[in-house]
Write an enzyme that holds these catalytic residues in place. Structure first.
Site, PDB file in Angstrom:
ATOM      1  N   PRO A   2       0.846  -1.208   0.000  1.00 35.08           N
ATOM      2  CA  PRO A   2       0.000   0.000   0.000  1.00 35.08           C
ATOM      3  C   PRO A   2       0.879   1.256   0.000  1.00 35.08           C
ATOM      4  O   PRO A   2       1.770   1.388   0.823  1.00 35.08           O
ATOM      5  CB  PRO A   2      -0.792  -0.103   1.306  1.00 35.08           C
ATOM      6  CG  PRO A   2      -0.609  -1.489   1.797  1.00 35.08           C
ATOM      7  CD  PRO A   2       0.684  -1.982   1.231  1.00 35.08           C
ATOM      8  N   GLU A   3       0.642   2.135  -0.976  1.00 39.42           N
ATOM      9  CA  GLU A   3       1.378   3.384  -1.080  1.00 39.42           C
ATOM     10  C   GLU A   3       0.405   4.522  -0.757  1.00 39.42           C
ATOM     11  O   GLU A   3      -0.713   4.275  -0.320  1.00 39.42           O
ATOM     12  CB  GLU A   3       1.980   3.509  -2.492  1.00 39.42           C
ATOM     13  CG  GLU A   3       2.848   2.298  -2.857  1.00 39.42           C
ATOM     14  CD  GLU A   3       3.449   2.343  -4.263  1.00 39.42           C
ATOM     15  OE1 GLU A   3       3.627   3.453  -4.803  1.00 39.42           O
ATOM     16  OE2 GLU A   3       3.728   1.265  -4.811  1.00 39.42           O
TER      17      GLU A   3
END
Ligand SMILES: [Zn+2]
Length: 276
Positions: A2-3
């Site tokens: 997850p960014e």
């Protein structure tokens, strides 16, 4: 994995559901791999119980739950962590590591296949997030701010974009996508970009992140939002994991190299090594 767009999507999902609720119980799944930094699970649970969730913010890839009594729960999802809001009666997720029961009969659940994610309770979030670089979607993040953040580094631009102390929130997907949109080869030294390239990169980083946010993040593997649903941005990427396929812009074949240990995807014609 997850960014920034994925973590921000989770934040937006959870915000209206958990803010104002009080934590009534905390369960931590026993495991050899530690989940909580800086405290035993029992002490962690004791400190959380009875606190009200007063806010939920994001800094880089970290989520920060602001609790009553000036305490902050920092959640770092790392590779495969997810933070879900569920009814207490809903079936348990696989790889469930922690459950916070809330006073409306719902739960905030932390699940994590690879067990790399971490939780930490702090009095001052700056302890953890104070070292991060600028937020790329904030108004203060101008082309000049990008140049200040990366322009003195001799390392390849891709490696610098992944460094959270230089710039917060980018990971492997959006670093590759931003460099493609800016037509910059990932191995170019960061201190070697022209003014025009710096401006293009600045614009590209912001556009790529905003587009991904609109698509509620990218679910290549495990990422799900705060309600357990997948994002859609994996259908819109231009180079990430498109090795051997035709570039949408020029038709050349997308290549993959290793750069700082990460698979790096680019178009050799749109992103020439000598710059353009
Ligand atoms: Zn191309």
């Amino acid at each position: 994995m997850p960014e920034l767009p994925e973590v921000e999507t989770i934040r937006c999902d959870l915000y209206p559901r958990v803010c104002g609720r009080t934590i009534t119980a905390v369960r931590i799944t026993p495991d050899k791999v530690p989940l909580i930094d800086g405290a035993s699970p029992a002490a962690f649970a004791r400190r959380l119980k009875g606190r009200r969730i007063e806010g939920l913010s994001r800094r880089g890839k970290y989520l920060i739950l602001h609790l009553s009594g000036d305490l902050h729960l920092i959640v770092h999802l790392r590779m495969t962590g997810s933070l879900l809001h569920r009814d207490a009666a809903a079936p348990a997720e696989r790889y469930l590591r922690a459950v916070l029961s809330l006073d409306d009969g719902t739960e905030l659940r932390f699940a994590d296949l690879r067990k790399l994610g971490r939780l930490r309770l702090v009095a001052d979030p700056e302890e953890i997030v104070g070292r991060l670089g600028p937020e790329p979607l904030e108004a203060a993040f101008t082309a000049a701010a990008l140049k200040r953040a990366i322009g003195k580094r001799r390392a390849p631009i891709k490696a610098v974009l992944l460094d959270q102390r230089a710039l917060a929130g980018l990971g492997n997907i959006y670093a590759d996508e931003a460099l493609f949109a800016a037509r910059i080869h990932p191995q170019r030294p960061a201190d070697n970009l022209s003014e025009a390239e710096n401006r293009r990169l600045h614009r590209s980083i912001r556009r790529v992140l905003r587009d991904a946010l609109e698509n509620r993040g990218a679910s290549f593997r495990d990422y799900v939002d705060g309600g357990g649903r997948e994002g859609r941005h994996q259908f819109h990427v231009k180079v990430f994991r498109r090795t051997g396929r035709a570039c949408y812009v020029c038709g050349a074949t997308i290549e993959r190299i290793r750069l700082s240990g990460r698979g790096t995807h680019f178009c050799p014609r749109c992103q020439p090594q000598e710059g353009n």
